[in-house]
Scaffold this motif. Structure first.
Motif, PDB file in Angstrom:
ATOM      1  N   SER A   1     -50.388 -15.689 -43.624  1.00  0.00           N
ATOM      2  CA  SER A   1     -51.558 -16.284 -44.494  1.00  0.00           C
ATOM      3  C   SER A   1     -51.776 -15.238 -45.761  1.00  0.00           C
ATOM      4  CB  SER A   1     -53.232 -16.282 -44.209  1.00  0.00           C
ATOM      5  OG  SER A   1     -53.444 -15.371 -43.367  1.00  0.00           O
ATOM      6  N   SER A   2     -51.146 -14.232 -45.931  1.00  0.00           N
ATOM      7  CA  SER A   2     -51.170 -13.251 -46.819  1.00  0.00           C
ATOM      8  C   SER A   2     -49.923 -12.392 -47.275  1.00  0.00           C
ATOM      9  CB  SER A   2     -52.369 -12.330 -46.878  1.00  0.00           C
ATOM     10  OG  SER A   2     -51.925 -11.674 -45.707  1.00  0.00           O
ATOM     11  N   SER A   3     -49.763 -11.080 -46.789  1.00  0.00           N
ATOM     12  CA  SER A   3     -48.502 -10.528 -46.994  1.00  0.00           C
ATOM     13  C   SER A   3     -48.586  -9.276 -45.724  1.00  0.00           C
ATOM     14  CB  SER A   3     -48.380  -9.958 -48.198  1.00  0.00           C
ATOM     15  OG  SER A   3     -49.300  -9.102 -48.496  1.00  0.00           O
ATOM     16  N   TYR A   4     -47.461  -8.688 -45.749  1.00  0.00           N
ATOM     17  CA  TYR A   4     -47.300  -7.457 -44.841  1.00  0.00           C
ATOM     18  C   TYR A   4     -48.356  -6.387 -45.288  1.00  0.00           C
ATOM     19  CZ  TYR A   4     -43.448  -9.249 -42.219  1.00  0.00           C
ATOM     20  OH  TYR A   4     -42.656 -10.180 -41.275  1.00  0.00           O
ATOM     21  N   TYR A   5     -48.505  -6.168 -46.743  1.00  0.00           N
ATOM     22  CA  TYR A   5     -49.199  -5.127 -47.362  1.00  0.00           C
ATOM     23  C   TYR A   5     -50.535  -5.534 -47.198  1.00  0.00           C
ATOM     24  CZ  TYR A   5     -44.730  -4.557 -49.805  1.00  0.00           C
ATOM     25  OH  TYR A   5     -43.489  -4.249 -50.258  1.00  0.00           O
ATOM     26  N   THR A   6     -51.290  -6.473 -47.207  1.00  0.00           N
ATOM     27  CA  THR A   6     -52.902  -6.988 -47.116  1.00  0.00           C
ATOM     28  C   THR A   6     -52.767  -6.626 -45.400  1.00  0.00           C
ATOM     29  OG1 THR A   6     -52.453  -8.670 -48.625  1.00  0.00           O
ATOM     30  CG2 THR A   6     -54.621  -8.662 -46.922  1.00  0.00           C
ATOM     31  N   ALA A   7     -51.865  -7.222 -44.699  1.00  0.00           N
ATOM     32  CA  ALA A   7     -52.152  -6.782 -43.236  1.00  0.00           C
ATOM     33  C   ALA A   7     -52.292  -5.431 -42.907  1.00  0.00           C
ATOM     34  CB  ALA A   7     -51.089  -7.631 -42.312  1.00  0.00           C
ATOM     35  N   ALA A   8     -51.223  -4.529 -43.565  1.00  0.00           N
ATOM     36  CA  ALA A   8     -51.211  -3.217 -43.296  1.00  0.00           C
ATOM     37  C   ALA A   8     -52.629  -2.390 -43.650  1.00  0.00           C
ATOM     38  CB  ALA A   8     -50.019  -2.633 -43.973  1.00  0.00           C
TER      39      ALA A   8
ATOM     40  N   LEU B   1     -55.319  -0.647 -41.185  1.00  0.00           N
ATOM     41  CA  LEU B   1     -55.654   0.728 -41.175  1.00  0.00           C
ATOM     42  C   LEU B   1     -57.122   1.084 -41.500  1.00  0.00           C
ATOM     43  CD1 LEU B   1     -52.656   2.134 -43.358  1.00  0.00           C
ATOM     44  CD2 LEU B   1     -53.269   2.613 -40.948  1.00  0.00           C
ATOM     45  N   LEU B   2     -57.601   0.050 -42.082  1.00  0.00           N
ATOM     46  CA  LEU B   2     -59.170   0.002 -42.298  1.00  0.00           C
ATOM     47  C   LEU B   2     -59.755  -0.430 -40.865  1.00  0.00           C
ATOM     48  CD1 LEU B   2     -59.767  -2.177 -45.331  1.00  0.00           C
ATOM     49  CD2 LEU B   2     -60.016   0.227 -45.294  1.00  0.00           C
ATOM     50  N   GLY B   3     -59.245  -0.815 -40.143  1.00  0.00           N
ATOM     51  CA  GLY B   3     -59.978  -1.056 -38.690  1.00  0.00           C
ATOM     52  C   GLY B   3     -59.646   0.045 -37.892  1.00  0.00           C
ATOM     53  N   VAL B   4     -58.688   0.990 -38.000  1.00  0.00           N
ATOM     54  CA  VAL B   4     -58.514   2.105 -37.337  1.00  0.00           C
ATOM     55  C   VAL B   4     -59.466   2.919 -37.936  1.00  0.00           C
ATOM     56  CG1 VAL B   4     -56.950   4.087 -37.166  1.00  0.00           C
ATOM     57  CG2 VAL B   4     -55.914   1.753 -36.849  1.00  0.00           C
ATOM     58  N   ALA B   5     -59.572   3.038 -39.022  1.00  0.00           N
ATOM     59  CA  ALA B   5     -60.701   4.008 -39.964  1.00  0.00           C
ATOM     60  C   ALA B   5     -61.901   3.848 -39.343  1.00  0.00           C
ATOM     61  CB  ALA B   5     -60.772   3.992 -41.284  1.00  0.00           C
ATOM     62  N   PHE B   6     -62.391   2.383 -39.178  1.00  0.00           N
ATOM     63  CA  PHE B   6     -63.815   2.018 -38.701  1.00  0.00           C
ATOM     64  C   PHE B   6     -64.032   2.606 -37.292  1.00  0.00           C
ATOM     65  CE2 PHE B   6     -66.439  -0.979 -36.470  1.00  0.00           C
ATOM     66  CZ  PHE B   6     -67.590  -0.946 -36.940  1.00  0.00           C
ATOM     67  N   LEU B   7     -63.084   2.384 -36.488  1.00  0.00           N
ATOM     68  CA  LEU B   7     -63.161   2.975 -34.828  1.00  0.00           C
ATOM     69  C   LEU B   7     -63.099   4.652 -35.051  1.00  0.00           C
ATOM     70  CD1 LEU B   7     -63.451   1.602 -32.404  1.00  0.00           C
ATOM     71  CD2 LEU B   7     -63.000   0.179 -34.018  1.00  0.00           C
ATOM     72  N   LEU B   8     -62.399   5.032 -35.940  1.00  0.00           N
ATOM     73  CA  LEU B   8     -62.475   6.500 -36.014  1.00  0.00           C
ATOM     74  C   LEU B   8     -63.841   7.134 -36.326  1.00  0.00           C
ATOM     75  CD1 LEU B   8     -61.060   9.094 -35.881  1.00  0.00           C
ATOM     76  CD2 LEU B   8     -60.327   8.820 -38.218  1.00  0.00           C
TER      77      LEU B   8
ATOM     78  N   PRO C   1     -57.388 -12.710 -44.072  1.00  0.00           N
ATOM     79  CA  PRO C   1     -56.324 -11.852 -43.691  1.00  0.00           C
ATOM     80  C   PRO C   1     -56.812 -10.326 -43.218  1.00  0.00           C
ATOM     81  CG  PRO C   1     -55.668 -13.242 -45.588  1.00  0.00           C
ATOM     82  CD  PRO C   1     -57.200 -13.399 -45.449  1.00  0.00           C
ATOM     83  N   ILE C   2     -57.511 -10.021 -44.176  1.00  0.00           N
ATOM     84  CA  ILE C   2     -58.243  -8.595 -44.110  1.00  0.00           C
ATOM     85  C   ILE C   2     -58.924  -8.558 -42.761  1.00  0.00           C
ATOM     86  CG2 ILE C   2     -59.739  -6.783 -44.932  1.00  0.00           C
ATOM     87  CD1 ILE C   2     -57.360  -6.536 -46.389  1.00  0.00           C
ATOM     88  N   LEU C   3     -59.683  -9.351 -42.423  1.00  0.00           N
ATOM     89  CA  LEU C   3     -60.526  -9.199 -41.319  1.00  0.00           C
ATOM     90  C   LEU C   3     -59.632  -9.322 -40.008  1.00  0.00           C
ATOM     91  CD1 LEU C   3     -63.384  -8.785 -40.404  1.00  0.00           C
ATOM     92  CD2 LEU C   3     -63.904 -11.141 -40.510  1.00  0.00           C
ATOM     93  N   LEU C   4     -58.789 -10.260 -39.956  1.00  0.00           N
ATOM     94  CA  LEU C   4     -58.054 -10.440 -38.891  1.00  0.00           C
ATOM     95  C   LEU C   4     -57.004  -9.189 -38.609  1.00  0.00           C
ATOM     96  CD1 LEU C   4     -56.468 -14.002 -39.622  1.00  0.00           C
ATOM     97  CD2 LEU C   4     -57.974 -13.489 -37.750  1.00  0.00           C
ATOM     98  N   SER C   5     -56.724  -8.527 -39.450  1.00  0.00           N
ATOM     99  CA  SER C   5     -55.868  -7.477 -39.496  1.00  0.00           C
ATOM    100  C   SER C   5     -56.727  -6.172 -39.012  1.00  0.00           C
ATOM    101  CB  SER C   5     -54.916  -7.169 -40.665  1.00  0.00           C
ATOM    102  OG  SER C   5     -55.669  -7.008 -41.783  1.00  0.00           O
ATOM    103  N   PHE C   6     -58.025  -6.246 -39.799  1.00  0.00           N
ATOM    104  CA  PHE C   6     -58.653  -5.226 -39.356  1.00  0.00           C
ATOM    105  C   PHE C   6     -59.358  -5.285 -37.888  1.00  0.00           C
ATOM    106  CE2 PHE C   6     -63.333  -3.990 -38.655  1.00  0.00           C
ATOM    107  CZ  PHE C   6     -63.658  -2.732 -39.660  1.00  0.00           C
ATOM    108  N   ALA C   7     -59.314  -6.333 -37.505  1.00  0.00           N
ATOM    109  CA  ALA C   7     -59.790  -6.450 -35.998  1.00  0.00           C
ATOM    110  C   ALA C   7     -58.648  -5.832 -35.068  1.00  0.00           C
ATOM    111  CB  ALA C   7     -60.067  -7.943 -35.736  1.00  0.00           C
ATOM    112  N   ALA C   8     -57.370  -6.022 -35.449  1.00  0.00           N
ATOM    113  CA  ALA C   8     -56.393  -5.750 -34.855  1.00  0.00           C
ATOM    114  C   ALA C   8     -56.115  -4.211 -34.893  1.00  0.00           C
ATOM    115  CB  ALA C   8     -55.000  -6.466 -35.339  1.00  0.00           C
ATOM    116  N   GLY C   9     -56.405  -3.545 -35.964  1.00  0.00           N
ATOM    117  CA  GLY C   9     -56.191  -2.243 -35.996  1.00  0.00           C
ATOM    118  C   GLY C   9     -57.244  -1.554 -35.230  1.00  0.00           C
TER     119      GLY C   9
END
Length: 253
Positions: free
Chosen positions: A60-67, A71-78, A203-211
């Protein structure tokens, strides 16, 4: 609305069922069983991150948006790990009643906070299923909800069983373990409303949850299942969990 309620509360049911282990295993689980269970949860979460979250975000977006979202999801859990310190025992610290109570409280808080992104994942997936052109069928959102419920089974055990060992009564240990998952339907509802209003952030929220889920696996589950002997049992559990989630997504998606 009925379908959404099922999506949002199925993961919480998984946590509650896992917490009910205190009634069937009063003496705790063996170390080998724990490794298999932790490995299974790891495999489910990794597969869910890829098939149910990252791939729809990319489509629904791009590899860049998903990446970026990942990473934002990883940073949130960190950040959460700084807020809730790890529960590694201190060998030089005697374990009195206060120490045990403190560790139990930290454990509940840590698991509860880590459940937030899982709830967000279900809510975002449900919003994607209802959004025109998002490319996410409702069945795929259901597969994600079921997958998270599966990995919540051992998560409920991880909270409830130590509480039983600390002297809590079975019903109290069960109740506290189940309550650690109550943030999941809450997170699902909040994420669903948020994404439904601002679909561009899907797309950001989906990939955020994945991270966020990926971080939990790498930082928390993998080290625990790899400690001591028979770590290969954890690896086998991870493979089975990954395959189960992959099949769920294939059957429902």
């Amino acid at each position: 609305m009925k379908e959404l309620a099922i999506l949002f509360f199925v993961p919480f049911l998984g946590t509650a069922l896992g917490s009910a282990a205190v009634f069937f295993f009063p003496n705790g689980l063996g170390s080998r069983t724990e490794k298999v269970i932790l490995g299974f949860a790891s495999g489910v979460m990794v597969a869910a991150s890829v098939w149910s979250l990252l791939l729809p975000a990319i489509e629904s977006s791009s590899y860049y948006t998903a990446a970026i979202g990942f990473l934002l999801g990883v940073a949130f859990l960190l950040l959460l790990d700084f807020i809730t310190p790890h529960l590694h025992p201190n060998a030089n610290e005697p374990e009195g009643p206060k120490t045990k109570a403190s560790k139990s409280l930290l454990l509940i808080l840590s698991v509860t906070l880590h459940n937030i992104p899982e709830g967000m994942a279900v809510g975002a997936s449900a919003a994607a299923a209802m959004a025109a052109g998002a490319g996410v069928p409702f069945a795929s959102a259901l597969a994600l909800s079921l997958g998270i419920a599966l990995q919540n089974l051992p998560e409920g055990m991880v909270v409830a069983m130590p509480l039983l060992g600390d002297g809590k009564r079975k019903f109290r240990a069960f109740g506290l373990g189940a309550l650690s998952g109550i943030v999941e339907p809450i997170g699902s509802i909040v994420a669903f409303i948020f994404v439904a209003r601002i679909t561009a952030l899907l797309p950001i929220l989906l990939s955020f949850a994945a991270g966020a889920m990926f971080y939990v696996v790498v930082e928390e589950l993998v080290p625990e299942m790899s400690e001591g002997e028979h770590s290969n049992l954890g690896s086998m559990g991870a493979a089975i969990g990954f395959a189960c989630m992959m099949l769920l997504d294939g059957i429902f998606g």
